[in-house]
Design an enzyme around this catalytic site. Structure first.
Site, PDB file in Angstrom:
ATOM      1  N   ARG A 159      33.829  51.384   7.573  1.00 37.40           N
ATOM      2  CA  ARG A 159      33.090  50.251   8.671  1.00 37.40           C
ATOM      3  C   ARG A 159      34.199  49.318   9.085  1.00 37.40           C
ATOM      4  O   ARG A 159      33.982  48.380   9.910  1.00 37.40           O
ATOM      5  CB  ARG A 159      31.925  49.596   8.024  1.00 37.40           C
ATOM      6  CG  ARG A 159      30.886  50.662   7.827  1.00 37.40           C
ATOM      7  CD  ARG A 159      29.573  50.085   7.002  1.00 37.40           C
ATOM      8  NE  ARG A 159      28.871  49.055   8.311  1.00 37.40           N
ATOM      9  CZ  ARG A 159      28.064  49.587   9.158  1.00 37.40           C
ATOM     10  NH1 ARG A 159      27.652  51.056   9.085  1.00 37.40           N
ATOM     11  NH2 ARG A 159      27.225  49.089  10.170  1.00 37.40           N
ATOM     12  N   HIS A 218      42.945  79.370  43.453  1.00 36.79           N
ATOM     13  CA  HIS A 218      44.466  79.518  43.789  1.00 36.79           C
ATOM     14  C   HIS A 218      45.214  79.779  42.540  1.00 36.79           C
ATOM     15  O   HIS A 218      46.723  79.508  42.609  1.00 36.79           O
ATOM     16  CB  HIS A 218      44.912  77.993  44.224  1.00 36.79           C
ATOM     17  CG  HIS A 218      44.043  77.347  45.452  1.00 36.79           C
ATOM     18  ND1 HIS A 218      44.175  77.874  46.677  1.00 36.79           N
ATOM     19  CD2 HIS A 218      42.849  76.560  45.632  1.00 36.79           C
ATOM     20  CE1 HIS A 218      43.360  77.351  47.563  1.00 36.79           C
ATOM     21  NE2 HIS A 218      42.741  76.788  46.754  1.00 36.79           N
ATOM     22  N   GLU A 233      41.490  71.180  20.566  1.00 37.51           N
ATOM     23  CA  GLU A 233      41.966  69.975  19.546  1.00 37.51           C
ATOM     24  C   GLU A 233      41.447  70.583  18.260  1.00 37.51           C
ATOM     25  O   GLU A 233      42.153  70.641  17.223  1.00 37.51           O
ATOM     26  CB  GLU A 233      41.584  68.656  20.077  1.00 37.51           C
ATOM     27  CG  GLU A 233      42.140  67.713  19.184  1.00 37.51           C
ATOM     28  CD  GLU A 233      41.883  66.274  19.758  1.00 37.51           C
ATOM     29  OE1 GLU A 233      40.782  66.085  20.449  1.00 37.51           O
ATOM     30  OE2 GLU A 233      42.590  65.302  19.218  1.00 37.51           O
ATOM     31  N   CYS A 255      31.219  46.003  10.767  1.00 40.05           N
ATOM     32  CA  CYS A 255      31.553  45.400   9.303  1.00 40.05           C
ATOM     33  C   CYS A 255      30.469  46.172   8.271  1.00 40.05           C
ATOM     34  O   CYS A 255      29.447  46.770   8.828  1.00 40.05           O
ATOM     35  CB  CYS A 255      31.512  43.854   9.226  1.00 40.05           C
ATOM     36  SG  CYS A 255      32.503  43.024  10.549  1.00 40.05           S
ATOM     37  N   GLU A 286      38.577  66.594  29.560  1.00 39.52           N
ATOM     38  CA  GLU A 286      38.414  66.143  28.427  1.00 39.52           C
ATOM     39  C   GLU A 286      37.588  67.258  27.502  1.00 39.52           C
ATOM     40  O   GLU A 286      38.126  67.355  26.243  1.00 39.52           O
ATOM     41  CB  GLU A 286      37.611  64.873  28.295  1.00 39.52           C
ATOM     42  CG  GLU A 286      36.965  64.359  27.131  1.00 39.52           C
ATOM     43  CD  GLU A 286      38.044  64.042  26.094  1.00 39.52           C
ATOM     44  OE1 GLU A 286      39.228  64.112  26.377  1.00 39.52           O
ATOM     45  OE2 GLU A 286      37.767  63.766  24.946  1.00 39.52           O
ATOM     46  N   TRP A 309      35.728  44.334  10.313  1.00 35.62           N
ATOM     47  CA  TRP A 309      36.404  45.023  11.355  1.00 35.62           C
ATOM     48  C   TRP A 309      36.287  43.781  12.213  1.00 35.62           C
ATOM     49  O   TRP A 309      35.484  43.484  13.060  1.00 35.62           O
ATOM     50  CB  TRP A 309      35.674  46.184  11.783  1.00 35.62           C
ATOM     51  CG  TRP A 309      36.379  46.912  12.723  1.00 35.62           C
ATOM     52  CD1 TRP A 309      37.386  47.920  12.470  1.00 35.62           C
ATOM     53  CD2 TRP A 309      36.094  46.882  14.265  1.00 35.62           C
ATOM     54  NE1 TRP A 309      37.753  48.240  13.938  1.00 35.62           N
ATOM     55  CE2 TRP A 309      36.932  47.860  14.797  1.00 35.62           C
ATOM     56  CE3 TRP A 309      35.093  46.298  15.055  1.00 35.62           C
ATOM     57  CZ2 TRP A 309      37.118  47.968  16.367  1.00 35.62           C
ATOM     58  CZ3 TRP A 309      34.749  46.580  16.460  1.00 35.62           C
ATOM     59  CH2 TRP A 309      35.889  47.278  17.185  1.00 35.62           C
ATOM     60  N   ASN A 324      27.446  41.157   9.974  1.00 32.25           N
ATOM     61  CA  ASN A 324      27.629  42.313  10.667  1.00 32.25           C
ATOM     62  C   ASN A 324      27.071  42.232  11.980  1.00 32.25           C
ATOM     63  O   ASN A 324      25.446  42.186  12.215  1.00 32.25           O
ATOM     64  CB  ASN A 324      27.194  43.632  10.026  1.00 32.25           C
ATOM     65  CG  ASN A 324      27.545  44.481  10.926  1.00 32.25           C
ATOM     66  OD1 ASN A 324      28.490  44.831  11.730  1.00 32.25           O
ATOM     67  ND2 ASN A 324      26.704  45.812  10.863  1.00 32.25           N
ATOM     68  N   GLY A 325      27.809  42.293  13.177  1.00 34.28           N
ATOM     69  CA  GLY A 325      27.209  42.187  14.471  1.00 34.28           C
ATOM     70  C   GLY A 325      28.311  41.003  15.365  1.00 34.28           C
ATOM     71  O   GLY A 325      29.097  40.727  14.989  1.00 34.28           O
ATOM     72  N   LYS A 340      38.958  68.558  23.841  1.00 31.75           N
ATOM     73  CA  LYS A 340      38.222  68.813  22.700  1.00 31.75           C
ATOM     74  C   LYS A 340      38.150  69.812  22.103  1.00 31.75           C
ATOM     75  O   LYS A 340      38.321  70.119  20.741  1.00 31.75           O
ATOM     76  CB  LYS A 340      36.791  68.054  22.946  1.00 31.75           C
ATOM     77  CG  LYS A 340      36.230  67.066  22.276  1.00 31.75           C
ATOM     78  CD  LYS A 340      36.718  65.550  22.093  1.00 31.75           C
ATOM     79  CE  LYS A 340      38.170  65.395  22.074  1.00 31.75           C
ATOM     80  NZ  LYS A 340      38.445  64.015  22.204  1.00 31.75           N
ATOM     81  N   LYS A 390      45.715  60.336  14.045  1.00 32.37           N
ATOM     82  CA  LYS A 390      44.880  59.373  14.857  1.00 32.37           C
ATOM     83  C   LYS A 390      45.522  58.371  15.633  1.00 32.37           C
ATOM     84  O   LYS A 390      45.110  58.204  16.759  1.00 32.37           O
ATOM     85  CB  LYS A 390      44.047  58.822  13.795  1.00 32.37           C
ATOM     86  CG  LYS A 390      42.843  57.841  14.403  1.00 32.37           C
ATOM     87  CD  LYS A 390      41.680  58.752  14.673  1.00 32.37           C
ATOM     88  CE  LYS A 390      40.688  58.156  15.661  1.00 32.37           C
ATOM     89  NZ  LYS A 390      40.033  58.925  16.522  1.00 32.37           N
TER      90      LYS A 390
HETATM   91  O1  M6R Z   1      44.633  55.511  20.684  1.00 26.83           O
HETATM   92  P1  M6R Z   1      44.996  56.036  21.680  1.00 26.83           P
HETATM   93  O2  M6R Z   1      43.723  56.189  22.602  1.00 26.83           O
HETATM   94  O3  M6R Z   1      46.038  55.555  22.609  1.00 26.83           O
HETATM   95  O4  M6R Z   1      45.291  57.644  21.849  1.00 26.83           O
HETATM   96  C1  M6R Z   1      45.522  58.530  22.858  1.00 26.83           C
HETATM   97  C2  M6R Z   1      45.563  59.800  22.253  1.00 26.83           C
HETATM   98  O5  M6R Z   1      46.533  60.049  21.221  1.00 26.83           O
HETATM   99  C3  M6R Z   1      44.064  60.370  21.804  1.00 26.83           C
HETATM  100  O6  M6R Z   1      43.377  60.039  22.549  1.00 26.83           O
HETATM  101  C4  M6R Z   1      44.216  61.872  21.449  1.00 26.83           C
HETATM  102  O7  M6R Z   1      44.414  62.437  22.575  1.00 26.83           O
HETATM  103  C5  M6R Z   1      42.934  62.111  20.797  1.00 26.83           C
HETATM  104  N1  M6R Z   1      43.350  62.762  19.527  1.00 26.83           N
HETATM  105  C6  M6R Z   1      41.934  63.118  21.645  1.00 26.83           C
HETATM  106  O8  M6R Z   1      40.798  63.258  20.725  1.00 26.83           O
END
Ligand code: M6R
Length: 596
Positions: A27, A492, A476, A2, A469, A71, A97-98, A473, A591
């Site tokens: 926040r 393979h 992406e 927060c 992952e 939050w 906050n906490g 990253k 997002k």
């Molecule tokens: O909100 P979520 O964790 O369910 O989202 C899942 C994916 O859409 C999310 O992790 C996406 O792959 C990210 N942009 C990865 O950085």
């Protein structure tokens, strides 16, 4: 997470607090509120973000006040749960906050002694304790109050009868004092007050500050005065919300040591809140998308190692097409946003099949938190960058914590072993800091590979999903094609793609996969690939195989995914930065993905 702010001076406190809260909105924006003092106290608060608060805010006369943007952690984002909270006499106001870990016990005692609670928050206990201990001097009452609190807290409080005085506290959660001319400020973060002053005092854990228009006094939790000079902050307001970082993603990567601890502490709270997670399942199925899926995939190794529970991992959009699993499964849905349609649909399918569901979620009040049978909150705070970083790391922490709990419940893990693991977990923030401190080397390596068209990420066992992952990253945010593979699988087929133009990032930490990974590094080196090895500090062998080696501190094998992932986040970030990409908002992505 927060945001809190306080002001005492000659201006109208309402305006200063409002403008500061707007800068703290990153926040949290579940609810917001302001209190202004002027012989009595005037409170305005509501659910929703700052735009809503501003639209309902009347004129408020008074030259000292505090504010909060929330939050939600304890209690849904409703008006009643918004801060500031008032005592029973409506003379004291407090923002927090906490997390107050012993709030349940304190609350019961306070109710027994006749206090009336208006919210479900952990924070409200503090204002009622202050009320009991108040004897005409707010800082004295605060000193006695903090002795009763366990957890993390940054606080700001005012009393109607102590004109112009604000008392603030820092313990784990951040708080900074802004020193002005005939005015002083308090805030969770510098940007909130930077438009008024650049002279800051960063409070340390265990300190209480009293500020008025003319004075700033600091003491420790023993009541001893502390001398502290202000520092001039070099930060421009344009980048202020990013706290000086060039991108939110980088800021969020650097917040990881803190949020690991918050999630670890919060794990006990999840239990305290009365959730009854099935800790003795016969099987586990983890369902998620994207980065959350990768976290779940790492979790599979944790549950199998610590609890000996056969665990499968499904991409959420595929789960509905699968057949039902065995009896007594625990279905774990992982989602940062709690709003991902594919994950929600998969969880609903699991519930229709009669299975018990647990959500690992970051956003309080999201759909998944309302629909899953049980919830485990990660406590990463608000993540602005579209590329998940700190929320993924906290998912790993949540899974580690859960796997240890399931192991203890199923007696596959002894109490001493579990305690040892928890102690090791507590040290992880320090190790993450060590990795972050190595940014210069990672920047240098990033420059050398930023022109590539394609990359491979290799790992084995629990570090195979970490390779997935790492590749996600990279693609992406840098738009470079990248593939994650188990080290043994390359020969393979995909090895046909490896040339001197294909950098290979190989996870070769000292565990049971180490020798085999060295072999895989040899295979790609022989095809001319530049190899960036990620190894365990002290390893003198790996540098003989790889062109560059990035070392991580030695930790138990199942903790390595956390540290390796941080290396990979930094690598992706710096490659994307060199390429001039739109890092926080990559093309075509959002997002929260609310379509199936
Ligand atoms: O909100 P979520 O964790 O369910 O989202 C899942 C994916 O859409 C999310 O992790 C996406 O792959 C990210 N942009 C990865 O950085």
């Amino acid at each position: 997470m927060c945001g809190i702010i306080g002001y005492s001076g000659n201006r109208q406190a309402r305006d200063v607090v409002l403008s500061g809260l707007k800068r703290l909105e990153y926040r949290g924006y579940d609810s917001a509120g302001i209190v202004v003092g002027n012989g009595s106290i005037q409170l305005v608060k509501d659910k929703g973000g700052m735009a809503n608060l501003e639209s309902i805010l009347p004129e408020m006369k008074g030259q000292y006040g505090i504010g909060h943007t929330r939050w939600a952690t304890h209690g849904p984002p409703l008006k009643n749960n918004s801060h500031p909270h008032l005592d029973c006499n409506e003379e004291l106001a407090l923002v927090h906050n906490g997390i107050i870990e012993n709030n349940m016990a304190l609350r019961e005692e306070l109710i027994e002694r006749g206090h009336t609670f208006k919210s479900e928050t952990d924070s409200e206990v503090i204002v009622h304790i202050l009320e009991e201990l108040y004897d005409g001097n707010l800082e004295d009452a605060m000193l006695k109050t903090v002795a009763k609190l366990e957890g993390s807290f940054a606080l700001a409080a005012i009393h109607a009868k102590e004109n112009g005085k604000i008392v603030g506290v820092r313990n784990i959660s951040p708080l900074v004092v802004g020193v002005g001319k005939k005015e002083n400020f308090l805030a969770s973060d510098v940007p909130a007050i930077l438009e008024y002053t650049d002279r800051m005092i960063y409070l340390l854990d265990g300190e209480i500050v009293t500020l008025t228009r003319d004075e700033v006094k600091i003491m420790n939790f023993e009541g001893k005065p502390v001398a502290r000079n202000w520092q001039k902050v070099e930060m421009n307001l344009e980048g202020a919300e990013k706290s000086g970082y060039e991108h939110f993603m980088l800021k969020e990567i650097f917040e990881q040591p803190d949020v690991i601890m918050d999630t670890f502490i919060g794990a006990n709270l999840n239990a305290e809140n009365g959730y009854s997670i099935n800790l003795r399942p016969d099987t586990i199925k983890i369902i998620a998308c994207g980065t959350s899926y990768h976290a779940g995939y790492v979790g599979k190794y944790m549950f199998e190692e610590f609890a000996h529970v056969p665990t499968t991992v499904d991409i959420a959009s595929e789960y509905r097409f699968s057949s039902a699993t065995n009896s007594n499964p625990l279905i774990i849905g992982i989602s940062q946003s709690g709003e991902t349609s594919d994950t929600l649909a998969a969880l609903r399918t699991a519930q229709k099949r009669g299975f018990n569901t647990l959500g690992i979620v970051n956003i309080v009040g999201s759909t998944l938190t309302r629909e899953a049978d049980n919830i485990f909150y990660t406590r990463a705070g608000l993540e602005v960058g579209v590329a998940a970083t700190k929320t993924y790391i906290t998912q790993l922490i949540a899974l580690l914590t859960l796997a240890i709990k399931v192991g203890v419940a199923k007696k596959t893990l002894g109490i001493d072993e579990a305690r040892h693991l928890s102690n090791q977990l507590r040290k992880l923030p320090k190790h993450v800091r060590t990795v972050l401190d190595n940014s210069e080397q990672i920047i240098e390596i990033s420059r050398g590979i930023s022109d590539s068209k394609s990359m491979f990420f290799l790992g084995r066992n629990m570090n195979f999903p970490v390779a997935l992952e790492g590749a996600l990253k990279m693609k992406e945010i840098s738009y470079i094609h990248a593939e994650g593979y188990p080290g043994g699988e390359l020969k393979h087929g995909p090895l046909a793609l490896v040339t001197e133009d294909t950098p290979v990032i190989a996870i070769a930490v000292k565990d049971q996969t180490y020798e085999k990974m060295l072999g895989n590094i040899g295979e790609v080196s022989a095809r001319g690939a530049t190899v960036i090895g990620i190894g365990t500090e002290g390893d003198t062998e790996l540098p003989k195989y790889a062109d560059h080696v990035i070392f991580i501190p030695k930790v138990p094998p199942l903790f390595t995914p956390v540290l390796v992932s941080v290396v990979m986040q930094l690598l992706a970030y710096h490659v994307a930065n060199v390429r001039g990409c739109e890092i926080d908002k990559p093309r075509n992505l959002a997002k929260s993905v609310t379509v199936e």
